[in-house]
Design a protein around this motif. Structure first.
Motif, PDB file in Angstrom:
ATOM      1  N   GLY A 180     -51.015  87.337  -9.021  1.00 52.36           N
ATOM      2  CA  GLY A 180     -50.847  88.674  -8.472  1.00 52.36           C
ATOM      3  C   GLY A 180     -52.203  89.364  -8.377  1.00 52.36           C
ATOM      4  O   GLY A 180     -52.863  89.591  -9.389  1.00 52.36           O
ATOM      5  N   LEU A 181     -52.636  89.685  -7.163  1.00 56.36           N
ATOM      6  CA  LEU A 181     -53.908  90.363  -6.924  1.00 56.36           C
ATOM      7  C   LEU A 181     -53.637  91.839  -6.644  1.00 56.36           C
ATOM      8  O   LEU A 181     -52.835  92.181  -5.774  1.00 56.36           O
ATOM      9  CB  LEU A 181     -54.649  89.725  -5.755  1.00 56.36           C
ATOM     10  N   TYR A 182     -54.318  92.692  -7.373  1.00 60.39           N
ATOM     11  CA  TYR A 182     -54.062  94.129  -7.252  1.00 60.39           C
ATOM     12  C   TYR A 182     -54.873  94.743  -6.117  1.00 60.39           C
ATOM     13  O   TYR A 182     -56.051  94.432  -5.925  1.00 60.39           O
ATOM     14  CB  TYR A 182     -54.408  94.855  -8.552  1.00 60.39           C
ATOM     15  N   THR A 183     -54.215  95.611  -5.361  1.00 60.40           N
ATOM     16  CA  THR A 183     -54.896  96.392  -4.331  1.00 60.40           C
ATOM     17  C   THR A 183     -54.444  97.829  -4.446  1.00 60.40           C
ATOM     18  O   THR A 183     -53.275  98.108  -4.751  1.00 60.40           O
ATOM     19  CB  THR A 183     -54.593  95.857  -2.917  1.00 60.40           C
ATOM     20  N   SER A 184     -55.338  98.763  -4.225  1.00 63.68           N
ATOM     21  CA  SER A 184     -54.985 100.178  -4.295  1.00 63.68           C
ATOM     22  C   SER A 184     -54.430 100.694  -2.971  1.00 63.68           C
ATOM     23  O   SER A 184     -53.980 101.829  -2.883  1.00 63.68           O
ATOM     24  CB  SER A 184     -56.217 101.010  -4.692  1.00 63.68           C
ATOM     25  N   ASP A 185     -54.446  99.860  -1.929  1.00 65.23           N
ATOM     26  CA  ASP A 185     -53.931 100.250  -0.614  1.00 65.23           C
ATOM     27  C   ASP A 185     -53.291  99.030   0.039  1.00 65.23           C
ATOM     28  O   ASP A 185     -53.900  98.354   0.863  1.00 65.23           O
ATOM     29  CB  ASP A 185     -55.067 100.799   0.261  1.00 65.23           C
ATOM     30  N   ILE A 186     -52.046  98.761  -0.326  1.00 66.16           N
ATOM     31  CA  ILE A 186     -51.410  97.527   0.122  1.00 66.16           C
ATOM     32  C   ILE A 186     -51.120  97.539   1.619  1.00 66.16           C
ATOM     33  O   ILE A 186     -51.142  96.491   2.275  1.00 66.16           O
ATOM     34  CB  ILE A 186     -50.117  97.257  -0.685  1.00 66.16           C
ATOM     35  N   MET A 187     -50.879  98.710   2.190  1.00 66.10           N
ATOM     36  CA  MET A 187     -50.606  98.779   3.628  1.00 66.10           C
ATOM     37  C   MET A 187     -51.829  98.316   4.420  1.00 66.10           C
ATOM     38  O   MET A 187     -51.723  97.482   5.327  1.00 66.10           O
ATOM     39  CB  MET A 187     -50.220 100.202   4.042  1.00 66.10           C
ATOM     40  N   THR A 188     -52.985  98.853   4.082  1.00 61.26           N
ATOM     41  CA  THR A 188     -54.213  98.439   4.754  1.00 61.26           C
ATOM     42  C   THR A 188     -54.522  96.982   4.470  1.00 61.26           C
ATOM     43  O   THR A 188     -54.936  96.226   5.358  1.00 61.26           O
ATOM     44  CB  THR A 188     -55.394  99.322   4.304  1.00 61.26           C
ATOM     45  N   ALA A 189     -54.319  96.573   3.215  1.00 62.82           N
ATOM     46  CA  ALA A 189     -54.622  95.197   2.824  1.00 62.82           C
ATOM     47  C   ALA A 189     -53.780  94.206   3.619  1.00 62.82           C
ATOM     48  O   ALA A 189     -54.304  93.255   4.212  1.00 62.82           O
ATOM     49  CB  ALA A 189     -54.396  95.006   1.328  1.00 62.82           C
ATOM     50  N   VAL A 190     -52.470  94.400   3.659  1.00 58.73           N
ATOM     51  CA  VAL A 190     -51.588  93.466   4.356  1.00 58.73           C
ATOM     52  C   VAL A 190     -51.895  93.446   5.853  1.00 58.73           C
ATOM     53  O   VAL A 190     -51.981  92.375   6.475  1.00 58.73           O
ATOM     54  CB  VAL A 190     -50.113  93.831   4.108  1.00 58.73           C
ATOM     55  N   SER A 191     -52.084  94.617   6.433  1.00 57.69           N
ATOM     56  CA  SER A 191     -52.396  94.697   7.870  1.00 57.69           C
ATOM     57  C   SER A 191     -53.694  93.964   8.186  1.00 57.69           C
ATOM     58  O   SER A 191     -53.772  93.189   9.154  1.00 57.69           O
ATOM     59  CB  SER A 191     -52.491  96.157   8.304  1.00 57.69           C
ATOM     60  N   THR A 192     -54.702  94.184   7.357  1.00 57.97           N
ATOM     61  CA  THR A 192     -56.003  93.545   7.577  1.00 57.97           C
ATOM     62  C   THR A 192     -55.934  92.048   7.356  1.00 57.97           C
ATOM     63  O   THR A 192     -56.479  91.255   8.142  1.00 57.97           O
ATOM     64  CB  THR A 192     -57.059  94.166   6.645  1.00 57.97           C
ATOM     65  N   PHE A 193     -55.265  91.631   6.276  1.00 57.99           N
ATOM     66  CA  PHE A 193     -55.151  90.203   5.995  1.00 57.99           C
ATOM     67  C   PHE A 193     -54.395  89.479   7.107  1.00 57.99           C
ATOM     68  O   PHE A 193     -54.731  88.346   7.467  1.00 57.99           O
ATOM     69  CB  PHE A 193     -54.453  89.980   4.651  1.00 57.99           C
ATOM     70  N   LYS A 194     -53.365  90.123   7.653  1.00 60.06           N
ATOM     71  CA  LYS A 194     -52.632  89.517   8.776  1.00 60.06           C
ATOM     72  C   LYS A 194     -53.558  89.307   9.972  1.00 60.06           C
ATOM     73  O   LYS A 194     -53.516  88.261  10.638  1.00 60.06           O
ATOM     74  CB  LYS A 194     -51.449  90.407   9.172  1.00 60.06           C
ATOM     75  N   GLN A 195     -54.396  90.301  10.257  1.00 66.95           N
ATOM     76  CA  GLN A 195     -55.341  90.179  11.366  1.00 66.95           C
ATOM     77  C   GLN A 195     -56.313  89.027  11.134  1.00 66.95           C
ATOM     78  O   GLN A 195     -56.808  88.419  12.080  1.00 66.95           O
ATOM     79  CB  GLN A 195     -56.112  91.483  11.546  1.00 66.95           C
ATOM     80  N   ASN A 196     -56.574  88.720   9.847  1.00 66.24           N
ATOM     81  CA  ASN A 196     -57.486  87.632   9.504  1.00 66.24           C
ATOM     82  C   ASN A 196     -56.802  86.273   9.460  1.00 66.24           C
ATOM     83  O   ASN A 196     -57.438  85.274   9.120  1.00 66.24           O
ATOM     84  CB  ASN A 196     -58.145  87.921   8.153  1.00 66.24           C
ATOM     85  N   GLY A 197     -55.515  86.244   9.766  1.00 69.28           N
ATOM     86  CA  GLY A 197     -54.815  84.974   9.829  1.00 69.28           C
ATOM     87  C   GLY A 197     -53.989  84.603   8.620  1.00 69.28           C
ATOM     88  O   GLY A 197     -53.456  83.484   8.548  1.00 69.28           O
ATOM     89  N   VAL A 198     -53.851  85.514   7.645  1.00 70.94           N
ATOM     90  CA  VAL A 198     -53.032  85.222   6.473  1.00 70.94           C
ATOM     91  C   VAL A 198     -51.561  85.206   6.873  1.00 70.94           C
ATOM     92  O   VAL A 198     -51.085  86.101   7.584  1.00 70.94           O
ATOM     93  CB  VAL A 198     -53.267  86.268   5.363  1.00 70.94           C
TER      94      VAL A 198
END
Length: 417
Positions: free
Chosen positions: A292-310
């Motif tokens: 489990g990796l912690y992020t303080s802004d999961i909305m931005t994190a998920v959106s950005t990671f998706k753009q990166n191909g995750v």
């Protein structure tokens, strides 16, 4: 205090360069140190306080043939910072792409080793000193009672190097233009898949060896039985353990950055094949299922990671139309469509104080998102988690997560058959 903090996790891989590039480009990690030996290459990745060591062995050096025509590295005594994670165990060979080492920084190395011995654990490498021009670090390695997992124990006060002795710093490697840089701040927890019926022994082992204590996932959880989920097509037992830096004061809650948290998962009998059994089969036995990796802004994190191909596991659509869940989302200020757009799950703390004067205390919640397995086998994956006061693991989301992962793995099995 004996166990101080989580130092790093170590991922053993067949193609280190590819894995390092993936963590850098997709998740914003920085590769800041490297160590090259004739028998292995190791890279150190970091995002905030989250540190991951990626180790790739050179199987042409320092190897011994095993009965399965695979290899067993046998050089731990001479190099405590490298050891084998795919050792033959019970005629099964663990997946070569595996999180196999959870390293702790400790304050009293010899005492921890003594506790491990008293607790029935196996010491792979007795305490020894490793050093370079930046100072000295005392190291020991013990084998966990879980599958192919090891624990490297590190003790030092004034070591001035960027990581550990023998690792060379990689300068000018920070790409702050990467939109996902810094979105992960620390490791929140580590989840292990275990054999049926093994969790009582594992909890007791970590209690004796590392002074860890039970952490209740749900306020209604039975201490012996753990947190049970038994529904149509679902059968799972979960137990959690933790070690707080200031646990001797009796503190039972606080920042996840200041704790070591393990989650144990086992399947229930007579429930049919499920994702726990799939992991055990593909991995070759018990081991680390996800981090489990912690992020303080999961909305931005998920959106950005998706753009990166995750690639993420998506929740069932019914999750976002359930009246109780929709109401739960609204109470803490979220619009359903915002969460649905990124496929993020929300869970309020079951025992939150609804009479609290502070609104944050009354509405403690967490947000979660799981990736698909990051390697070719159906084993290791990542979880991204954001906490707003909540200290649990999303007990209300577990069924939805289970169904989502189960659906993905079932589809994957069918498509590959």
């Amino acid at each position: 205090m004996e166990v101080g903090s989580l130092h790093h996790i170590e991922l053993g891989v067949a193609d280190g360069t590819s894995v390092v590039d993936s963590f850098k480009k997709k998740y914003g990690f920085q590769c800041f140190a490297q160590r090259c030996r004739s028998y292995c290459t190791q890279w150190v990745l970091k995002s905030g306080k989250a540190t991951i060591v990626v180790t790739e062995p050179n199987l042409k050096c320092h190897l011994e043939n095993t009965s399965t025509s695979r290899y067993e590295v046998n050089i731990t005594d001479s190099d405590p910072l490298f050891h084998c994670w795919w050792i033959l165990d019970g005629n099964k060979l663990f997946d070569e792409n595996s999180v196999f080492n959870v390293a702790f920084k400790v304050t009293d190395l010899q005492q921890v080793v003594n506790n491990v011995v008293k607790g029935g654990g196996e010491v792979i490498t007795s305490p020894q000193c490793v050093q370079d021009e930046h100072g000295k670090v005392d190291v020991a390695v013990v084998r966990s009672c879980i599958g192919n997992v090891f624990h490297t124990l590190l003790s030092y006060d004034d070591y001035s190097g960027d990581f550990l002795p023998g690792f060379t710093s990689i300068k000018n490697n920070l790409d702050e233009s990467n939109k996902c840089y810094g979105l992960v701040s620390h490791i929140d927890h580590i989840a292990f898949v275990c054999n049926q019926g093994s969790t009582p022994h594992i909890v007791e082992w970590y209690k004796k060896c590392f002074s860890m204590k039970r952490f209740f996932i749900n306020s209604n959880e039975d201490e012996d039985e753990g947190f049970l989920i038994s529904d149509t097509g679902i059968g799972m037992r979960m137990k959690a353990m933790e070690y707080w830096k200031c646990s001797e004061t009796g503190l039972t809650s606080g920042s996840s950055q200041d704790s070591i948290r393990f989650v144990l998962v086992e399947s229930l009998e007579s429930q049919g094949a499920n994702q726990v059994d799939i992991f055990l089969e593909d991995h070759g036995g018990p081991g680390v299922q996800h981090v489990g990796l912690y992020t303080s802004d999961i909305m931005t994190a998920v959106s950005t990671f998706k753009q990166n191909g995750v690639q993420f596991v998506e929740p069932p659509p019914a999750y976002y139309t359930d009246d109780l869940k929709v109401s739960e989302m609204g109470k803490v200020g979220f619009h359903v469509e915002d969460l649905k757009h990124n496929g993020v799950l929300l869970d309020t703390e079951a025992d939150a104080d609804q009479d609290a004067e502070n609104q944050c205390e009354a509405n403690r919640y967490l947000l979660q998102k799981f990736t698909k397995p990051i390697f070719s086998k159906r084993t290791f994956f990542l979880e991204f988690i954001q906490r707003v006061g909540a200290q649990g693991f999303g007990a209300g989301n577990i069924t939805a997560l289970w169904r989502a992962v189960q659906a993905y793995l079932t589809e994957d099995t069918i498509s590959s058959s």
